[in-house]
Design an enzyme around this catalytic site. Structure first.
Site, PDB file in Angstrom:
ATOM      1  N   TYR A 187       0.808  -1.222   0.000  1.00 26.26           N
ATOM      2  CA  TYR A 187       0.000   0.000   0.000  1.00 26.26           C
ATOM      3  C   TYR A 187       0.843   1.274   0.000  1.00 26.26           C
ATOM      4  O   TYR A 187       0.311   2.363  -0.243  1.00 26.26           O
ATOM      5  CB  TYR A 187      -0.922   0.037   1.226  1.00 26.26           C
ATOM      6  N   HIS A 231       0.863 -11.782   2.037  1.00 29.03           N
ATOM      7  CA  HIS A 231      -0.188 -11.060   1.315  1.00 29.03           C
ATOM      8  C   HIS A 231      -0.860 -11.934   0.258  1.00 29.03           C
ATOM      9  O   HIS A 231      -2.092 -11.921   0.120  1.00 29.03           O
ATOM     10  CB  HIS A 231       0.401  -9.796   0.676  1.00 29.03           C
TER      11      HIS A 231
END
Length: 268
Positions: free
Chosen positions: A46, A104
């Site tokens: 992010y 992730h």
């Protein structure tokens, strides 16, 4: 309001921060924590860990009261890369440890044996309180569990009334793996579902609040993204909503199977 939790103690509602960067991310995190949120979710991908960490630091909430989660991207999951990548995330966050560290995606340089061994090293060192996975199928969770002495605390996946993931939820329930829902309001699409609109009207709530309540009452933690105070508060107020059995059954019967996040490297 006492912070509701799911059965494993994880706060049932968190703040997602995907595509929220810079000063706005810092402000959103601080606002959420001051409002009562105790679960903040970010990821190396992010590119906002420093901003998220600044928001945590700026709040009046003691660090030990906040569940902070971050994730390592699939390029950083080789055995020799995990520890330096996690250390870099901690440095950006300005924290000594994170409560949850996720794989992730089980893709790219991910190797169950090497990756989980390195995650276990971080767990043993105390810089990661719990290890977790994201976007894993039941089979991939089982393989990861075989290679991990430390328990896998959670699996974070796309989950909402339009993609209910019954099989995955059942597997996680049987194996003491908490489920955390990203995109829990289907990127706003829950507002266009007539059944959710009917339930919302019945409770003087919004469709978004109904979706979040449905997740909470199904023992799933949700991390909706929100930036401004009004949106953050509306999500927070969903915790005051209790759906009855008729409401829950009506949502359970929805048959959309609408997956919104579907990259080519996903296992499904």
């Amino acid at each position: 309001m006492t912070v509701p939790t799911i059965s494993n103690g994880l706060p049932a509602l968190g703040l997602g921060t995907y595509k929220n960067t810079g000063e706005q991310a810092t402000e959103s995190v601080t606002t959420a924590l001051e409002m009562g949120y105790r679960h903040i979710d970010t990821a190396a991908y992010y590119e906002n860990e420093a901003a998220v960490g600044a928001g945590i630091e700026a709040s009046s909430v003691p660090r030990e009261e906040v569940v902070v989660a971050t994730k390592l991207w699939y390029d950083d999951l080789a055995g020799d890369d995990v520890v330096p990548s996690a250390t870099a995330s901690l440095d950006r966050l300005g924290l000594d440890y994170v409560d949850l560290l996720y794989v992730h995606w089980p893709a790219g340089s991910y190797d169950a044996a090497e990756t989980m061994a390195a995650f276990n090293d971080l767990y043993d060192e105390g810089v990661v309180d719990s290890i977790a996975v994201s976007n894993f199928t039941p089979e991939q969770i089982a393989t990861a569990q075989k290679h991990s002495e430390a328990p896998i605390a959670a699996n974070q996946v796309e989950l909402h009334p339009l993609l209910q993931q019954d099989e995955l939820r059942a597997y996680c329930d049987r194996n003491d793996v908490a489920v955390v829902a990203y995109a829990p309001i289907a990127r706003g699409k829950v507002s266009d579902v007539p059944e959710l609109t009917d339930i919302a009207g019945k409770h003087d709530a919004s469709e978004v609040q109904v979706a979040l309540a449905w997740l909470r009452q199904n023992d799933v933690a949700a991390i909706p993204k929100a930036t401004g105070e009004a949106h953050i508060r509306a999500n927070w107020e969903s915790q005051r909503l209790t759906l009855d059995d008729t409401d829950l059954a009506k949502i359970d019967e929805l048959d959309y199977h609408e997956r919104l996040i579907d990259p080519g490297f996903a296992a499904w």
